[in-house]
Design a protein around this motif. Structure first.
Motif, short mmCIF file in Angstrom:
data_model
loop_
_atom_site.label_atom_id
_atom_site.label_comp_id
_atom_site.label_asym_id
_atom_site.label_seq_id
_atom_site.Cartn_x
_atom_site.Cartn_y
_atom_site.Cartn_z
N SER A 138 0.84 -1.22 0.00
CA SER A 138 0.00 0.00 0.00
C SER A 138 0.86 1.25 0.00
O SER A 138 0.53 2.24 -0.66
CB SER A 138 -0.92 0.02 1.24
N ASP A 171 -5.48 -1.24 -4.94
CA ASP A 171 -4.92 -1.78 -3.70
C ASP A 171 -5.93 -2.73 -3.08
O ASP A 171 -6.95 -2.32 -2.54
CB ASP A 171 -4.60 -0.64 -2.73
N GLU A 172 -5.64 -4.00 -3.18
CA GLU A 172 -6.52 -5.05 -2.67
C GLU A 172 -7.98 -4.79 -3.02
O GLU A 172 -8.85 -4.72 -2.14
CB GLU A 172 -6.36 -5.18 -1.16
MG MG Z 1 -1.97 -2.73 2.17
#
Ligand code: MG
Ligand code: ATP
Length: 274
Positions: free
Chosen positions: A43, A175-176
């Motif tokens: 991240s 991000d995810e």
């Molecule tokens: Mg992360």
């Protein structure tokens, strides 16, 4: 021209190196998975690519679409211009809850429309048509006039992808994006990212906890450990032993979604590890 170019990027929080001399280059049109255990720096890296963080890196350079995002801890003065080329799909807080889905998607145009208009959230007929087309492309145009807060997690993620389309993004950072989604919604979101990559030529860098999904959707994988890039290459070259060491013992089992959960063809590496 490279879509993303990172050289020597480092970032410390206190005494912890969240990013440690990261080098990374993505060609336009590549779709690359970013994997690594929790806390490995995924991240932090994506945030530093976005130009949204204060220029607080310890050192290094980031370029997106050939334009400087940051250098040696200073954000480029004209970072807004670069940012307009970057679409973001994050795990949550992607949309403004009280706005309709269509308005959320049309915010992708805000860098183009005059301020007085954008403040009033008035979009032209053509712009609305563009928004509806993008929503149709990701399969959620039926929900265009619902408030974003009433949509499921997967629909919200697809809306973020539609916003990137409306924006005309050349690079999508995710991000995810499927972290809290059920298998079917996950598949739809990943399919949409793949389509944005394939049909719109966007470079996509997506962090994923599920290694099997990373391998299924991305030919190239970048793996991080303790802020460093410890693997960057074809997904087919990731060995079970390496993945095991990346995630460590039991955590590895969690990182690999059982093949039964998704209609996947797990890669040879994962089958061998099972
Ligand atoms: Mg992360
Ligand atoms: N704002 C912050 N302040 C202090 N430390 C931070 C901050 N943001 C990140 N870190 C630290 O930097 C390291 C990398 O964090 P990061 O969130 O990038 O990891 P990640 O790979 O995204 O993890 P996850 O898979 O859990 O999302 C971690 O050790 C984290 O604790």
């Amino acid at each position: 021209m490279l879509a993303i170019e990172v050289s020597g990027l480092s970032k410390t929080f206190g005494s912890r190196k969240a990013l440690d001399d990261v080098h990374l280059a993505l060609e336009a049109g590549e779709m690359v998975a970013l994997i690594g255990a929790s806390g490995s720096g995924k991240s932090t890296l994506l945030r530093h690519l976005s130009g949204f963080v204060r220029g607080d890196a310890d050192g290094g350079e980031v370029h997106v679409m050939g334009e400087l995002v940051q250098r040696n801890g200073a954000i480029a003065a004209d970072v807004r211009r670069v940012r307009a080329q970057i679409g973001f799909v994050f795990q949550q807080f992607n949309l403004v809850d009280r706005l309709t889905l269509l308005t959320n998607v049309l915010t992708g145009l805000l860098h183009r429309v005059p301020t007085h208009r954008s403040l009033l959230k008035l979009f032209t007929r053509e712009e609305r048509a563009l928004g509806l087309k993008a929503l149709a492309e990701v399969g959620i145009d039926d929900y265009a006039f619902q408030r974003a807060s009433t949509l499921s997690g997967g629909q919200q993620q697809r809306a973020a992808i539609a916003r990137a389309l409306v924006q005309g993004a050349k690079v999508v950072l995710a991000d995810e994006p499927i972290a809290s989604l059920d298998p079917e919604s996950s598949r739809k979101v990943m399919d949409m990212l793949a389509r944005v990559n394939r049909d719109h030529g966007c470079a996509v860098l997506v962090s994923l906890h599920q290694v099997d999904i990373a391998l299924q959707y991305c030919k190239r994988v970048v793996a991080m450990r303790d802020g460093r890039v410890v693997f960057d290459g074809p997904a087919t070259e990731l060995s079970p032993a390496f993945l095991q060491s990346l995630y460590g013992g039991e955590a590895f089992a969690d990182a690999v979604t059982p093949a039964s959960v998704l209609p996947l063809q797990p890669s040879a590496a994962i089958r061998a590890a099972a």
